[in-house]
Write a protein that holds these residues in place. Structure first.
Motif, PDB file in Angstrom:
ATOM      1  N   CYS A  26       0.843  -1.199   0.000  1.00 33.90           N
ATOM      2  CA  CYS A  26       0.000   0.000   0.000  1.00 33.90           C
ATOM      3  C   CYS A  26       0.879   1.251   0.000  1.00 33.90           C
ATOM      4  O   CYS A  26       1.801   1.367   0.812  1.00 33.90           O
ATOM      5  CB  CYS A  26      -0.903   0.013   1.236  1.00 33.90           C
ATOM      6  N   HIS A 123      -7.871  -3.255   1.474  1.00 33.94           N
ATOM      7  CA  HIS A 123      -6.932  -2.370   0.781  1.00 33.94           C
ATOM      8  C   HIS A 123      -7.159  -2.482  -0.729  1.00 33.94           C
ATOM      9  O   HIS A 123      -6.608  -3.375  -1.372  1.00 33.94           O
ATOM     10  CB  HIS A 123      -5.490  -2.749   1.118  1.00 33.94           C
ATOM     11  N   PRO A 124      -7.975  -1.592  -1.317  1.00 35.98           N
ATOM     12  CA  PRO A 124      -8.182  -1.629  -2.771  1.00 35.98           C
ATOM     13  C   PRO A 124      -6.846  -1.513  -3.506  1.00 35.98           C
ATOM     14  O   PRO A 124      -5.954  -0.774  -3.095  1.00 35.98           O
ATOM     15  CB  PRO A 124      -9.064  -0.400  -3.021  1.00 35.98           C
ATOM     16  N   ARG A 129     -12.102  -7.065  -4.588  1.00 37.34           N
ATOM     17  CA  ARG A 129     -13.216  -6.996  -3.650  1.00 37.34           C
ATOM     18  C   ARG A 129     -13.871  -8.362  -3.492  1.00 37.34           C
ATOM     19  O   ARG A 129     -14.225  -8.769  -2.378  1.00 37.34           O
ATOM     20  CB  ARG A 129     -14.245  -5.973  -4.123  1.00 37.34           C
ATOM     21  N   VAL A 150     -11.709   0.573   5.897  1.00 35.66           N
ATOM     22  CA  VAL A 150     -10.930   1.115   4.782  1.00 35.66           C
ATOM     23  C   VAL A 150     -10.296   2.422   5.236  1.00 35.66           C
ATOM     24  O   VAL A 150     -10.755   3.064   6.181  1.00 35.66           O
ATOM     25  CB  VAL A 150     -11.800   1.370   3.534  1.00 35.66           C
ATOM     26  N   GLU A 155      -9.852   8.305  -3.556  1.00 38.89           N
ATOM     27  CA  GLU A 155      -9.867   7.294  -4.610  1.00 38.89           C
ATOM     28  C   GLU A 155     -10.403   5.947  -4.126  1.00 38.89           C
ATOM     29  O   GLU A 155     -10.640   5.036  -4.944  1.00 38.89           O
ATOM     30  CB  GLU A 155      -8.474   7.112  -5.211  1.00 38.89           C
ATOM     31  N   HIS A 156     -10.622   5.795  -2.828  1.00 35.84           N
ATOM     32  CA  HIS A 156     -11.155   4.548  -2.284  1.00 35.84           C
ATOM     33  C   HIS A 156     -12.668   4.605  -2.058  1.00 35.84           C
ATOM     34  O   HIS A 156     -13.264   3.581  -1.703  1.00 35.84           O
ATOM     35  CB  HIS A 156     -10.489   4.213  -0.953  1.00 35.84           C
ATOM     36  N   GLU A 159     -14.959   2.151  -4.069  1.00 37.74           N
ATOM     37  CA  GLU A 159     -14.756   0.772  -3.637  1.00 37.74           C
ATOM     38  C   GLU A 159     -15.373   0.533  -2.263  1.00 37.74           C
ATOM     39  O   GLU A 159     -15.915  -0.531  -1.988  1.00 37.74           O
ATOM     40  CB  GLU A 159     -13.264   0.438  -3.607  1.00 37.74           C
TER      41      GLU A 159
END
Length: 292
Positions: A26, A123-124, A129, A150, A155-156, A159
């Motif tokens: 990440c 953690h995208p 998913r 999350v 940007e997440h 998701e």
């Protein structure tokens, strides 16, 4: 889902050994794709075994243990074994661990589901998913308590919305405010729609001079047995293995200007978050979730 009451006399123990390796990379984490050398892994395993022996021998009060490794602990067999082992001790109210949920979950079939729990983070970009939700379904099948969270990066958000839709209603989805990101009112509203407790994370809490459970009924323990009030005040107050931790437990005001991490501010007495989370304190599940 199974639960266990958390009496006020519980001693909450946050354990962090030297392990700092992680299988994810990440971009917001300093431990991304870090690889621990074999000697450090051996030391981490030995430290954890010593800690487990202390928990097993300390039967005069009820303990609740949260493993907070810098890296990913559940890829290591000794952390999986530790969760199972502690879950069967009658004086352990809860044992939980922070995890990215990348490893298999079948080992939890050997744990006591009323005691073992997971604090899982999605953690995208590191895992699909579907794969992550599949792990959550495995936990549901095993009857293990868990929360999912999350990091609230812009940007997440999409998701996170999709993840919330894919999870069963009983699963609490928390959102951590991203370090260094200032949230507009609209951004805060959008994240709060996913996590009603997002407001606890979005702004640091003034803590200097304020009373805290840390150092009284919650302690931070390092691999060598050094006991601190919490992870964020480095001054030691004793050692686990020479018994000095017992005399060190007493009410203390916080000496930091602010507290901006959940595992710290959840113990600040003025916030009364122990009442919010109750038996779900270590795995980060509010007592009233799902909301009526």
């Amino acid at each position: 889902m199974p639960t266990a009451p958390g009496p006020a006399e519980d001693l909450y123990v946050l354990y962090r050994g030297p392990l700092a390796s992680c299988n994810y990379d990440c971009p917001y984490c300093p431990f991304a794709k870090r690889v621990d050398p074999p000697d450090l892994l051996r030391a981490d395993r030995a430290d954890l075994e010593r800690f487990l022996g202390w928990v097993e021998a300390t039967t005069d009060r009820r303990l609740s243990v949260l493993f907070t490794p810098w890296g990913e602990g559940l890829t290591r067999s000794w952390y999986r074994d530790a969760v199972v082992r502690l879950s069967h001790l009658p004086h352990v109210g809860r044992v939980a661990i922070q995890t990215n949920l990348a490893t298999r979950t079948g080992w939890l079939a050997d744990a006591k589901p009323q005691v073992a729990a997971l604090w899982a983070t999605y953690h995208p970009g590191q895992v699909t998913r579907d794969r992550f939700v599949g792990r959550c379904r495995e936990l549901d099948g095993l009857g293990v308590r868990y929360s999912v969270g999350v990091v609230g990066l812009p940007e997440h958000h999409a998701e996170a919305v999709a993840l919330r839709a894919a999870l069963p209603p009983h699963v609490y989805l928390w959102v951590n405010a991203a370090d260094g990101h200032t949230y507009t009112a609209e951004e805060e509203r959008r994240w709060t729609a996913l996590d009603p407790r997002f407001g606890d994370s979005v702004r640091p809490h003034p803590s200097l001079g304020r009373p805290c459970h840390a150092g009284e009924t919650a302690i931070s323990v390092l691999g060598d047995g050094t006991v601190r009030r919490c992870h964020f005040i480095p001054d030691p107050i004793g050692n686990l293995y020479d018994g000095s931790w017992r005399a060190a437990l007493r009410p203390r005001p916080c000496t930091n200007d602010r507290c901006d991490c959940h595992i710290g501010y959840v113990h600040l007495k003025p916030l009364r978050l122990r009442e919010v989370y109750a038996a779900g304190l270590l795995e980060r599940i509010p007592a009233a979730w799902p909301s009526p």
